[in-house]
Design a protein around this motif. Structure first.
Motif, PDB file in Angstrom:
ATOM      1  N   ALA A   7       0.561  44.989  20.842  1.00 22.19           N
ATOM      2  CA  ALA A   7       1.807  45.385  20.183  1.00 22.19           C
ATOM      3  C   ALA A   7       2.964  45.303  21.160  1.00 22.19           C
ATOM      4  O   ALA A   7       2.846  45.665  22.323  1.00 22.19           O
ATOM      5  N   GLN A   8       4.079  44.812  20.676  1.00 21.81           N
ATOM      6  CA  GLN A   8       5.317  44.673  21.453  1.00 21.81           C
ATOM      7  C   GLN A   8       5.216  43.654  22.572  1.00 21.81           C
ATOM      8  O   GLN A   8       6.044  43.614  23.465  1.00 21.81           O
ATOM      9  N   SER A   9       4.176  42.835  22.571  1.00 20.44           N
ATOM     10  CA  SER A   9       4.077  41.809  23.606  1.00 20.44           C
ATOM     11  C   SER A   9       3.735  40.474  22.976  1.00 20.44           C
ATOM     12  O   SER A   9       3.244  40.397  21.851  1.00 20.44           O
ATOM     13  N   SER A  10       4.008  39.427  23.733  1.00 13.39           N
ATOM     14  CA  SER A  10       3.612  38.081  23.329  1.00 13.39           C
ATOM     15  C   SER A  10       2.496  37.678  24.279  1.00 13.39           C
ATOM     16  O   SER A  10       2.722  37.064  25.323  1.00 13.39           O
ATOM     17  N   ALA A  11       1.277  38.080  23.946  1.00 11.28           N
ATOM     18  CA  ALA A  11       0.155  38.065  24.890  1.00 11.28           C
ATOM     19  C   ALA A  11      -0.185  36.667  25.377  1.00 11.28           C
ATOM     20  O   ALA A  11      -0.316  35.734  24.587  1.00 11.28           O
ATOM     21  N   TRP A  12      -0.348  36.525  26.687  1.00 13.62           N
ATOM     22  CA  TRP A  12      -0.813  35.268  27.249  1.00 13.62           C
ATOM     23  C   TRP A  12      -2.202  34.955  26.682  1.00 13.62           C
ATOM     24  O   TRP A  12      -2.970  35.871  26.361  1.00 13.62           O
ATOM     25  N   PRO A  13      -2.554  33.679  26.590  1.00 13.35           N
ATOM     26  CA  PRO A  13      -3.875  33.325  26.062  1.00 13.35           C
ATOM     27  C   PRO A  13      -5.031  34.031  26.758  1.00 13.35           C
ATOM     28  O   PRO A  13      -5.951  34.531  26.105  1.00 13.35           O
ATOM     29  N   VAL A  14      -5.002  34.099  28.095  1.00 17.65           N
ATOM     30  CA  VAL A  14      -6.113  34.726  28.816  1.00 17.65           C
ATOM     31  C   VAL A  14      -6.192  36.216  28.516  1.00 17.65           C
ATOM     32  O   VAL A  14      -7.290  36.794  28.469  1.00 17.65           O
ATOM     33  N   VAL A  15      -5.032  36.850  28.266  1.00 14.59           N
ATOM     34  CA  VAL A  15      -5.022  38.275  27.940  1.00 14.59           C
ATOM     35  C   VAL A  15      -5.637  38.514  26.564  1.00 14.59           C
ATOM     36  O   VAL A  15      -6.526  39.360  26.393  1.00 14.59           O
ATOM     37  N   LYS A  16      -5.183  37.773  25.582  1.00 14.34           N
ATOM     38  CA  LYS A  16      -5.692  37.939  24.213  1.00 14.34           C
ATOM     39  C   LYS A  16      -7.186  37.621  24.152  1.00 14.34           C
ATOM     40  O   LYS A  16      -7.961  38.352  23.515  1.00 14.34           O
ATOM     41  N   LEU A  17      -7.602  36.558  24.812  1.00 14.78           N
ATOM     42  CA  LEU A  17      -9.016  36.196  24.811  1.00 14.78           C
ATOM     43  C   LEU A  17      -9.878  37.270  25.468  1.00 14.78           C
ATOM     44  O   LEU A  17     -10.950  37.624  24.965  1.00 14.78           O
ATOM     45  N   THR A  18      -9.422  37.784  26.603  1.00 15.67           N
ATOM     46  CA  THR A  18     -10.215  38.771  27.333  1.00 15.67           C
ATOM     47  C   THR A  18     -10.400  40.038  26.514  1.00 15.67           C
ATOM     48  O   THR A  18     -11.502  40.593  26.442  1.00 15.67           O
ATOM     49  N   PHE A  19      -9.344  40.509  25.894  1.00 17.96           N
ATOM     50  CA  PHE A  19      -9.454  41.714  25.090  1.00 17.96           C
ATOM     51  C   PHE A  19     -10.311  41.492  23.844  1.00 17.96           C
ATOM     52  O   PHE A  19     -11.030  42.399  23.426  1.00 17.96           O
ATOM     53  N   GLU A  20     -10.252  40.312  23.254  1.00 23.07           N
ATOM     54  CA  GLU A  20     -10.932  40.099  21.977  1.00 23.07           C
ATOM     55  C   GLU A  20     -12.351  39.563  22.109  1.00 23.07           C
ATOM     56  O   GLU A  20     -13.189  39.825  21.240  1.00 23.07           O
ATOM     57  N   TYR A  21     -12.655  38.818  23.192  1.00 26.96           N
ATOM     58  CA  TYR A  21     -13.959  38.160  23.299  1.00 26.96           C
ATOM     59  C   TYR A  21     -14.703  38.463  24.594  1.00 26.96           C
ATOM     60  O   TYR A  21     -15.850  38.062  24.743  1.00 26.96           O
ATOM     61  N   GLY A  22     -14.079  39.167  25.536  1.00 30.07           N
ATOM     62  CA  GLY A  22     -14.740  39.463  26.787  1.00 30.07           C
ATOM     63  C   GLY A  22     -14.530  38.372  27.825  1.00 30.07           C
ATOM     64  O   GLY A  22     -14.089  37.262  27.525  1.00 30.07           O
ATOM     65  N   VAL A  23     -14.877  38.693  29.068  1.00 28.33           N
ATOM     66  CA  VAL A  23     -14.602  37.807  30.196  1.00 28.33           C
ATOM     67  C   VAL A  23     -15.409  36.515  30.130  1.00 28.33           C
ATOM     68  O   VAL A  23     -14.900  35.432  30.444  1.00 28.33           O
ATOM     69  N   LEU A  24     -16.668  36.591  29.728  1.00 23.67           N
ATOM     70  CA  LEU A  24     -17.523  35.402  29.754  1.00 23.67           C
ATOM     71  C   LEU A  24     -17.044  34.339  28.772  1.00 23.67           C
ATOM     72  O   LEU A  24     -16.908  33.155  29.127  1.00 23.67           O
ATOM     73  N   ALA A  25     -16.800  34.734  27.529  1.00 24.61           N
ATOM     74  CA  ALA A  25     -16.308  33.770  26.537  1.00 24.61           C
ATOM     75  C   ALA A  25     -14.936  33.250  26.931  1.00 24.61           C
ATOM     76  O   ALA A  25     -14.635  32.058  26.758  1.00 24.61           O
ATOM     77  N   THR A  26     -14.099  34.140  27.479  1.00 25.66           N
ATOM     78  CA  THR A  26     -12.772  33.723  27.919  1.00 25.66           C
ATOM     79  C   THR A  26     -12.863  32.644  28.987  1.00 25.66           C
ATOM     80  O   THR A  26     -12.113  31.663  28.963  1.00 25.66           O
ATOM     81  N   THR A  27     -13.774  32.818  29.934  1.00 24.33           N
ATOM     82  CA  THR A  27     -13.946  31.834  31.011  1.00 24.33           C
ATOM     83  C   THR A  27     -14.280  30.464  30.452  1.00 24.33           C
ATOM     84  O   THR A  27     -13.766  29.438  30.919  1.00 24.33           O
ATOM     85  N   CYS A  28     -15.123  30.428  29.439  1.00 24.95           N
ATOM     86  CA  CYS A  28     -15.509  29.143  28.842  1.00 24.95           C
ATOM     87  C   CYS A  28     -14.321  28.443  28.186  1.00 24.95           C
ATOM     88  O   CYS A  28     -14.097  27.248  28.417  1.00 24.95           O
ATOM     89  N   LEU A  29     -13.558  29.168  27.369  1.00 24.61           N
ATOM     90  CA  LEU A  29     -12.447  28.517  26.672  1.00 24.61           C
ATOM     91  C   LEU A  29     -11.335  28.133  27.644  1.00 24.61           C
ATOM     92  O   LEU A  29     -10.737  27.055  27.515  1.00 24.61           O
ATOM     93  N   MET A  30     -11.047  28.978  28.617  1.00 25.06           N
ATOM     94  CA  MET A  30     -10.015  28.634  29.593  1.00 25.06           C
ATOM     95  C   MET A  30     -10.452  27.445  30.440  1.00 25.06           C
ATOM     96  O   MET A  30      -9.625  26.610  30.832  1.00 25.06           O
ATOM     97  N   ALA A  31     -11.757  27.336  30.732  1.00 30.65           N
ATOM     98  CA  ALA A  31     -12.258  26.174  31.467  1.00 30.65           C
ATOM     99  C   ALA A  31     -12.068  24.901  30.653  1.00 30.65           C
ATOM    100  O   ALA A  31     -11.718  23.845  31.194  1.00 30.65           O
ATOM    101  N   LEU A  32     -12.285  24.992  29.331  1.00 31.89           N
ATOM    102  CA  LEU A  32     -12.055  23.837  28.463  1.00 31.89           C
ATOM    103  C   LEU A  32     -10.582  23.447  28.465  1.00 31.89           C
ATOM    104  O   LEU A  32     -10.238  22.261  28.624  1.00 31.89           O
ATOM    105  N   ILE A  33      -9.700  24.422  28.297  1.00 30.67           N
ATOM    106  CA  ILE A  33      -8.266  24.135  28.212  1.00 30.67           C
ATOM    107  C   ILE A  33      -7.752  23.523  29.502  1.00 30.67           C
ATOM    108  O   ILE A  33      -7.086  22.480  29.500  1.00 30.67           O
ATOM    109  N   TRP A  34      -8.069  24.141  30.621  1.00 32.34           N
ATOM    110  CA  TRP A  34      -7.581  23.634  31.912  1.00 32.34           C
ATOM    111  C   TRP A  34      -8.282  22.338  32.300  1.00 32.34           C
ATOM    112  O   TRP A  34      -7.652  21.392  32.776  1.00 32.34           O
ATOM    113  N   GLY A  35      -9.610  22.288  32.103  1.00 27.85           N
ATOM    114  CA  GLY A  35     -10.350  21.089  32.490  1.00 27.85           C
ATOM    115  C   GLY A  35      -9.942  19.864  31.704  1.00 27.85           C
ATOM    116  O   GLY A  35      -9.868  18.754  32.241  1.00 27.85           O
ATOM    117  N   ALA A  36      -9.655  20.051  30.401  1.00 25.90           N
ATOM    118  CA  ALA A  36      -9.267  18.918  29.569  1.00 25.90           C
ATOM    119  C   ALA A  36      -7.818  18.511  29.788  1.00 25.90           C
ATOM    120  O   ALA A  36      -7.476  17.324  29.734  1.00 25.90           O
TER     121      ALA A  36
END
Length: 406
Positions: free
Chosen positions: A312-341
């Motif tokens: 609320a009241q923020s425009s959450a960075w992708p890594v922030v939203k992912l970490t809160f909603e899916y946990g660190v492990l799932a976040t690492t996978c998607l961020m690796a895809l985004i950055w690696g690709a």
């Protein structure tokens, strides 16, 4: 059967298909269709159609490491939801899977085709720059700005965006380029076009047009991207050209400052200290939330659940939203895809500013406009790459892995 690579007909069709996709990303990004009570951007089906056309004309390559990262997010993301004790948004999870699936593919383009794609983007953005300046002139002349929302039914437009933002003094509406979701989006696209122009053709009239339009947008996102791109552009262009461009840029800033044109830009500098400002919501608060997540507020294996990030009241960075909603492990996978690709060594001047904007200037995780840009300009095109990644080669295994990661 895919058309032969390098054939004139197949090459022309592919470049036109890219042009159509870029047209949708630029001029149709406000439009959406309603399905089941939710809005779906027209960009999403257009990206999928483009993939089908590209596969038909040229053939797509499936990058194994990207696929592993994608499947890792799918599996770990789904598993993380088992620990959630509240309702989750299945549509939010499915939207991520659809938005980021295209990043697992790669398409071979030769240098001429790539320059053709960039040329289309530059011509479209020259039109956008003209529209931005028209909006500014119209507002100065008549006291109100041209707006697409005045003539298009609200049901056809994406909701939840500030189409007509106002700067601090309340007297001037920052232009949104008529076709763009917000000022930050038009400034992002203008910055990309200016960066490409400096790196490629360096036509004086287009450089001037894009630079003036970017300045008139008062969009901090574009300014950040341009600043990030400077070292890569200095390394890419000839030394004499780099010196001339830096000198002209400094002279332009000096003139703008002397005329008072930079006052509104400089006035935004205090936004990071005001909790009610856009800058605070897009940069400071997401950073504080990231620190909170990394300090253990979120379990590495689970989280609050899809769609439940406390943003609320923020425009959450992708890594922030992912970490809160899916946990660190799932976040690492998607961020690796985004950055690696999206991190491409042959176009650092383009992908690094875009990745910076995506990751650190706003809540773009579910936004098909920015993910579409990453896909079209960074992740998908493999410029000058020949042969299939599965074909035999004389490279060592280590070199093969390095090529797969590039």
């Amino acid at each position: 059967m895919a058309a032969d690579e390098g054939s004139g007909e197949g090459s022309a069709v592919l470049v036109r298909a890219f042009g159509a996709l870029l047209f949708v990303l630029i001029f149709l990004q406000k439009f959406a269709v309603s399905m089941g009570g939710a809005q779906i951007s027209v960009i999403v089906p257009c990206v999928l159609v483009f993939l089908i056309v590209a596969a038909r004309v040229r053939g797509l390559q499936l990058r194994p490491l990207r696929l592993v990262a994608y499947l890792g997010f799918l599996g770990l993301g789904a598993l993380s939801q088992l620990w959630v004790a509240r309702d989750i948004s299945l549509m939010s999870f499915l939207a991520l899977l659809v938005l980021y699936l295209p990043l697992v593919f790669q398409l071979r383009l030769d240098e001429q085709e790539w320059r053709g794609v960039l040329g289309i983007f530059q011509r479209m953005m020259a039109v956008v720059a003209g529209v931005v300046l028209l909006q500014v002139g119209w507002q100065l002349a008549f006291g109100w700005t041209l707006s697409l929302e005045r003539v298009v039914p609200a049901g056809l437009l994406q909701q939840g965006f500030v189409y007509e933002p106002v700067v601090a003094d309340g007297a001037y509406m920052r232009p949104n380029g008529l076709f763009f979701l917000e000022t930050s989006f038009v400034s992002m696209f203008l910055a990309l076009a200016l960066i490409i122009e400096i790196a490629q053709d360096r036509k004086a009239w287009r450089l001037a047009l894009l630079a003036v339009a970017l300045g008139a947008s008062f969009g901090g996102t574009g300014y950040v991207m341009l600043a990030v791109a400077v070292p890569f552009l200095v390394a890419k262009v000839p030394a004499r050209t780099a010196l001339w461009l830096l000198a002209l840029g400094a002279a332009g800033l000096a003139v703008a400052y002397s005329l008072g044109a930079l006052d509104a830009v400089l006035a935004r500098g205090d936004e990071f200290s005001r909790s009610d400002s856009s800058g605070y919501a897009r940069v400071v608060l997401p950073f504080l939330q990231l620190v909170e997540a990394l300090q253990g507020a979120v379990n590495p294996f689970s989280a609050y659940g899809a769609g439940n990030a406390p943003t609320a009241q923020s425009s959450a960075w992708p890594v922030v939203k992912l970490t809160f909603e899916y946990g660190v492990l799932a976040t690492t996978c998607l961020m690796a895809l985004i950055w690696g690709a999206s991190y491409r060594r042959d176009r650092l001047y383009l992908c690094v500013p875009l990745l910076t904007a995506f990751n650190f200037t706003g809540g773009y995780l579910h936004n098909p406009v920015v993910t579409g840009l990453l896909f079209a300009l960074c992740a998908l095109p493999a410029v000058g790459v020949r042969g299939n990644i599965y074909s035999k080669s004389t490279m060592t295994p280590r070199q093969n892995w390095a090529a797969a990661l590039s």
